[in-house]
Design an enzyme around this catalytic site. Structure first.
Site, PDB file in Angstrom:
ATOM      1  N   GLU A  94       0.813  -1.220   0.000  1.00 18.54           N
ATOM      2  CA  GLU A  94       0.000   0.000   0.000  1.00 18.54           C
ATOM      3  C   GLU A  94       0.848   1.271   0.000  1.00 18.54           C
ATOM      4  O   GLU A  94       0.370   2.336   0.370  1.00 18.54           O
ATOM      5  CB  GLU A  94      -0.944  -0.024   1.203  1.00 18.54           C
ATOM      6  N   SER A 151      -6.818  -2.272   2.155  1.00 20.19           N
ATOM      7  CA  SER A 151      -7.076  -1.745   0.808  1.00 20.19           C
ATOM      8  C   SER A 151      -7.719  -2.767  -0.121  1.00 20.19           C
ATOM      9  O   SER A 151      -7.695  -2.599  -1.341  1.00 20.19           O
ATOM     10  CB  SER A 151      -5.788  -1.208   0.165  1.00 20.19           C
ATOM     11  N   TYR A 187      -9.536   3.102  -5.249  1.00 22.00           N
ATOM     12  CA  TYR A 187      -8.579   4.143  -5.621  1.00 22.00           C
ATOM     13  C   TYR A 187      -8.609   4.536  -7.097  1.00 22.00           C
ATOM     14  O   TYR A 187      -7.740   5.268  -7.548  1.00 22.00           O
ATOM     15  CB  TYR A 187      -7.165   3.693  -5.229  1.00 22.00           C
ATOM     16  N   ARG A 204     -11.439   3.813  11.862  1.00 21.62           N
ATOM     17  CA  ARG A 204     -12.520   3.647  10.888  1.00 21.62           C
ATOM     18  C   ARG A 204     -13.033   2.224  11.008  1.00 21.62           C
ATOM     19  O   ARG A 204     -12.265   1.262  10.903  1.00 21.62           O
ATOM     20  CB  ARG A 204     -12.029   3.909   9.467  1.00 21.62           C
ATOM     21  N   ASP A 213     -15.403  -0.654   9.522  1.00 24.98           N
ATOM     22  CA  ASP A 213     -16.094  -1.081   8.311  1.00 24.98           C
ATOM     23  C   ASP A 213     -17.169  -2.096   8.692  1.00 24.98           C
ATOM     24  O   ASP A 213     -16.896  -3.068   9.409  1.00 24.98           O
ATOM     25  CB  ASP A 213     -15.100  -1.710   7.335  1.00 24.98           C
ATOM     26  N   GLU A 272     -14.182  -5.156   9.978  1.00 21.51           N
ATOM     27  CA  GLU A 272     -12.828  -4.906  10.464  1.00 21.51           C
ATOM     28  C   GLU A 272     -12.734  -3.478  10.956  1.00 21.51           C
ATOM     29  O   GLU A 272     -13.616  -2.655  10.700  1.00 21.51           O
ATOM     30  CB  GLU A 272     -11.787  -5.167   9.382  1.00 21.51           C
ATOM     31  N   ASN A 329      -9.923  -0.220  11.312  1.00 28.57           N
ATOM     32  CA  ASN A 329      -8.661   0.305  10.801  1.00 28.57           C
ATOM     33  C   ASN A 329      -8.138   1.403  11.708  1.00 28.57           C
ATOM     34  O   ASN A 329      -8.854   2.356  12.019  1.00 28.57           O
ATOM     35  CB  ASN A 329      -8.869   0.869   9.394  1.00 28.57           C
ATOM     36  N   GLY A 382      -7.178   5.520   5.483  1.00 26.29           N
ATOM     37  CA  GLY A 382      -6.723   6.277   4.333  1.00 26.29           C
ATOM     38  C   GLY A 382      -7.151   7.730   4.414  1.00 26.29           C
ATOM     39  O   GLY A 382      -8.202   8.067   4.965  1.00 26.29           O
TER      40      GLY A 382
END
Length: 332
Positions: A32, A168, A238, A277, A279, A292, A294, A298
């Site tokens: 990443e 990612s 992305y 964050r 998810d 999950e 984070n 990002g």
């Protein structure tokens, strides 16, 4: 800010100080790297826009001598993948007595390993899809066909296959037919030695960013994720035009409240700090399931935390300024 807001409300713009010197770490050697560099540059621009003196640096052999010679007031870790999320860099920063934004090394290690994090969430009563974690060696020793047959019997179809450690969307795949499972496992093992095979829950993909700007953690408005091909993989994350985001998510108020509460519960259960964050999938009955969490989200132009900050009527640079101010105050 309320510590537990079932329906996140607008947050007062935090004040920032302009007398701090901040180091933004980005790059690294993970898969990443490119995303991390984009995150780092955006964090750098936002901090400078808020009047904070900031510098961008890679996490390489020159880092520790630089920290020793001229330690910054605080570090923002914009590294993704193992370098920024497995806790090792945070442990080194602790050794150097350099404060940083985000959770400590122990919590980072826990959140980084998805099977371990899911076990903690399940123990805390937080809903997360059923799963099995399979190291590559065990997968081979026990016989791939027998293991995969048992997984399908136990978890059913469809399944989600993804690396136990990673981000990612790299190495992740939705498996709707048992015949596609071996290839998905091979693809996953290209990114990690352990695969997490999870019961796939159909529904709405959402991400909830949690911030603590001084009055306890609060969930920002959920961001709904609608990938064009139905899977939120690396390209969908992305590549412009591959995904549509709705901020806030198109959820009924009571469902939005439940999503926020579950995200806050996950943040606390894993012992996180400053920001995270979470998810989730909201199933067809409106129930949230944590996928999950984070610890180094990002920060690119298509990343979810900045979208949530905007949806929460906050200024991204001022938020970062407040976080680095709080981090600097933790210096021993």
């Amino acid at each position: 800010m309320a510590a537990t807001s079932a329906s996140p409300s607008p947050v007062t713009d935090p004040a920032t100080t302009t007398d701090l010197r901040v180091l933004v770490l980005a790059g690294g050697l993970s898969y990443e790297r490119d995303v991390s560099l984009r995150s780092g540059r955006r964090v750098l621009d936002a901090l400078r826009g808020a009047g904070v003196e900031a510098e961008l640096r890679d996490a390489d052999v020159a880092l520790l001598p630089a920290l020793a010679a001229d330690p910054p007031d605080a570090v923002v870790i914009a590294l993704h993948g193992a370098t920024g999320e497995d806790g090792s860099l945070r442990g080194v920063l602790d050794l150097c007595d350099v404060p940083y934004v985000g959770c400590d090394a122990r919590a980072s290690r826990l959140a980084w390993d998805k099977p371990s994090a899911k076990a903690v969430l399940r123990e805390a009563g937080i809903p997360t899809p059923d799963w099995v974690a399979l190291p590559h060696d065990r997968f081979s020793e026990l016989g791939a066909v027998a293991v995969l047959d048992r997984i399908v019997d136990r978890l059913g179809l469809p399944l989600m296959v993804k690396p136990a450690q990673g981000g990612s969307g790299l190495g992740a795949a939705v498996v709707r037919d048992a015949a596609a499972l071996p290839a998905a496992m091979v693809g996953c093992f290209a990114y990690d030695s352990t695969a997490l095979v999870e019961r796939y829950v159909p529904g709405m993909d959402v991400a909830v960013s949690v911030l603590d700007l001084g009055d306890g953690p609060q969930a920002l408005p959920a961001v709904e994720i609608v990938p064009r091909n139905g899977v939120y993989d690396y390209a969908a994350r992305y590549t412009a035009g591959r995904t549509t985001w709705h901020a806030p998510a198109r959820l009924e108020p009571q469902v939005a409240g439940a999503v926020a509460e579950v995200a806050l519960a996950a943040h606390r259960a894993l012992g996180l700090r400053d920001l995270s964050r979470v998810d989730l999938i909201v199933d067809t009955d409106g129930r949230p399931h944590v996928l999950e969490v984070n610890v180094s989200p990002g920060m690119t132009e298509t990343s979810l935390l900045p979208l949530a900050v905007q949806a929460g009527s906050l200024d991204f640079g001022k938020v970062l300024g407040t976080l680095v101010t709080r981090a600097a105050s933790r210096r021993r």
